[in-house]
Design an enzyme around this catalytic site. Sequence first.
Site, short mmCIF file in Angstrom:
data_model
loop_
_atom_site.label_atom_id
_atom_site.label_comp_id
_atom_site.label_asym_id
_atom_site.label_seq_id
_atom_site.Cartn_x
_atom_site.Cartn_y
_atom_site.Cartn_z
N ALA A 60 0.85 -1.19 0.00
CA ALA A 60 0.00 0.00 0.00
C ALA A 60 0.88 1.24 0.00
CB ALA A 60 -0.91 -0.01 1.23
N PRO A 61 0.64 2.19 -0.92
CA PRO A 61 1.46 3.40 -0.99
C PRO A 61 0.91 4.52 -0.11
CG PRO A 61 -0.02 3.37 -2.85
CD PRO A 61 -0.32 2.13 -2.04
N ALA A 77 -3.10 8.17 0.92
CA ALA A 77 -2.78 6.75 1.12
C ALA A 77 -3.84 5.86 0.52
CB ALA A 77 -2.62 6.45 2.61
N HIS A 78 -3.42 4.64 0.15
CA HIS A 78 -4.31 3.60 -0.36
C HIS A 78 -4.07 2.35 0.48
CE1 HIS A 78 -6.24 0.60 -2.77
NE2 HIS A 78 -6.53 1.43 -3.76
N ASN A 79 -5.05 1.97 1.29
CA ASN A 79 -4.91 0.80 2.16
C ASN A 79 -5.29 -0.48 1.45
OD1 ASN A 79 -4.34 2.80 4.01
ND2 ASN A 79 -5.43 1.77 5.66
#
Length: 1000
Positions: A816-817, A835-837
């Site tokens: 994740a970034p 953010a991307h979880n």
Amino acid sequence: MASRERRPGPLVLRAASFARVHTYFALTAFLSALIVGCLLHYRKIVKNGVAGYPEEWFPSVSATIGDWYPERNIFQILIAINSGPRFVLVFMQYYLHRTAKSSVPGFVMLVGILRTLSCGGWVYITSNDDHDIHDVLMIAYIVLNIPWMFGSIICTPVQYTQARRRRRLMASAFFISIIPMIYFFIQHKVHRVPGAYTRYSFFEWGLILFDILFDSSAELDFTAADLKARTLLPGAPETENINHSTTEFVPIATTEPNSSQLPKEPENEKGTSVLEDKPRSASYGVMGFKRLRPIANFLSDVYLSFIFWSIFTSLTPTLFYFSVWELGIAGQELSLLSSLSPILLAITPFLEWCRSREGRTILHNLSFAGLYAYALTNPLHRLLVVSFANAVVSIGAAVDWFCVEEKAIAYQGILMGLGFLLSSLLKHANHANNPVWPIVDSRSGGFNKIGIMFAYMAVLNFYMRSEIPTASKANTRPQARSRGGYWLPGAISLGSLIFTLHHLLSDSSTLITWSWTGYPVQGPVPNLHGSLTHVAQALGLSLAALVAGSSNSDVFSHPLWFAYGSASAYVMYSYKDWLGYAGGLNFAVFLMSVTPVILARSASTGRVAVTCFLAWLVVCLFDLATVWTVAYAFVPGGVYLRERTDIVLIAQMACLALGFRWPAAHSGRPTLVLPKSLKSYVQHLLAILSVLSLLATLYRWPSIVPQPHRPGPRIVRAGIWTVHFGIDNEGRDSQRRMRDLIKDMELDVVGLLETDLHRVVFGNRDLTRIMAEELGYFVDIGPAPNQHTWGAVLLSKFPIINSTHHLLPSPDGELAPAIEAVLDMYGTEVTVVVAHNGQEETPLDRELQATELAHIMSKSYPQPVIFLGYVVTNPLAARPAPYDIMVTDGRVHDIDKDDWDRWCEYIFYRGLYRTAYARVSRSTITDTELQIGQFVVPRHGSGVTNDTEEARYLRAWKEELPVDHWFPLEYYLEHGGRRGHHYHVFNTPLYYKLPEGAEL
């Protein structure tokens, strides 16, 4: 005896007089504008968008000649008068330098005409009329000076030492002055340094002076040659002797027959100018026309190669639309196997038909179905047509590369590289989208109809040629060698080369994204330095063309050259910023230089069907491997390549190595032959493509300085949007539709997720190009493609002080970034986290990632924070769900805790006053809505005075707030929405009052 009638004599003008008049008028035009402007409007012409007098005290050329009356009009009148001598100078220079064996003087004349027209463009279209067109024409003028100046120097005879010396000196001064001029322009435009524009203006005026003095060198040429123009007046005897030039002129780089053996140039009857120089052959014009035919053939071949690469690279983004929606194997991935169609060439009658002129022409026309696919609205129908076209172009490429005489293999390798470079260049100029791809149309940046028109012109040229040198009637290479298995290494190396080119070089900014580390910027920027990638590619291909036909034609198959390529790949992968990009540039040189020799080695086996079948199979396997490094959670066996781009890159290099000449190898040494005329065409085209790439960069240079929409009330609008890899529900590129909604909502900060498109399956695209250029944003593209995430992007109207890229803990699922950036918002440092979880299927990942994000947000407490992210959780969900971890441990507030209808997108904040919250429907752009939070930054040095829940939830109608806080009214449902978007869930934005005592 009657007096003899006196006849008028001929009017003879020295060519040097025209050059002298041009110099005087040009200097007078500019100097008069400068003097009059300083006398009448000094403070106005030195003022610019950053500063005025006394910081800025010397005017720029544009301000001097284009902003005020009467200097603007005086200048334009004088330049109009000077246009005549300028064109005469160009034509006389061509007449003096022309030869029957060189096309350079004609090319220089054409450039001179275009240069003159572009000069008229930026003179008469001033920066006040249209700033962009004025700048583009001025940049075009500067770029055209490259071939004009160097071409003029090349054409100047060596005996004209004064002219050559002045041209060299003025050209050197001109191009050296560009470097500090660009530096001070950036200081003015980007960094907004007062006084920088004055320094820029000195060098700008220097360019004008050096340019005029360079053209004045023509006077020395004409004087040395004693070139004259003679006009016969009415009544003058037509048989009167012509006093030819007293100076014998020998054209450079050629030897012509004795002048007595050539017919005299005819004298026209009335008032037509006759140039007096060494007579030329009467058939020169016909010969020049005939010389255009091989050039037209060459350009047609290059364009057909471009069509091949366009159709081939369009397949993966067309099919991956289905994989994205399924988040797994969808079945349409089998369309990759359409590339294996060359196995059909094992059928001898079919092979013979494909090698014929008629067969190859029909294949070309059938492949154009891939260009017409853009007109289909159904994504599945589009994929079927593109798959068919891909099968056809793969067969056509196999025929072109393998079914040729040995002497034509080098030409095919060069064409392969030129078509590939052209496709990358057009993507660079078209916001990272190939203009003839089926995923774009006229609404999304496509130029499909124009591309189809040129394709048919190229095929018509192919069909009407007297002979087709690249298609022999018989394959003369020995077949016995193919039975020994030698075809296997060549096939594998060719497949690896095709994939590596597609993977790393099909877009000029892919190598830059591999080296990107964020702010402060310490390396190249994708939309500004991509041209360097094209220059490196052109250099590699130029080296390949240069050695073709020499005794060292296979020098680039030497193991030492492979070692150079391997070292470059290692630096590219292991290092960041400029060092990593330098490795990438060297790798680009390597790949393009070995293209002809690897193609020749694989083609020399003579086994068309099995070699091409295996080569394309290798391409397909590498395509899947690069996807598995990221999408391992959704594909069988993906765990073995999880986050192992290094293994894939090593495999690429190992496969490429099979195409090199190792001491113990049993393969032969194919001879690469390229005629001298073709070498000239290749070198000229590579130079033109490099210049066009630089020109495209300058044209696309962002002209809008990023600044917030509402600086007065200190408002910040921040949005989060998961954009589904830039492919909308119709399977088309969506960046222009995204731009329109972001523009209408006047967002100051935007977090975009699922944005890492620098992969084969996404077409190696860049979603930030058009928004950065047309809307004016600072851009942080987040973790690089070789860090195995699906990508995150931060767009900001506020300066980005610094940024850090995070790879969040992901033991079970995909990486994740996250981007942690500190922005300067009205003098206050605000941390923004994008953010991307992880997915619902990986609860441990989501818990660990939420814990890490909470730590990132809490460590800056009590400084302001805005979180924009994809968090798979229910609102108010207790631990171990991410919601409570992030809100409690991160010490932030939910944008609205009462909004229970959320699942994946969340906005959190701290240290700011929230005044509005909106949810905007996606239309058909993506599968996720756009969420927007509106905040007010407290007065610099102050914080939020009342942070209680009661103070934060003082709900209001929009009429209770100033108009600056209102969201666009046309997006209400009762107003019909706009372009399919509207406020939904609440059917209106939610508004909140500012608490009493708020320090704003």
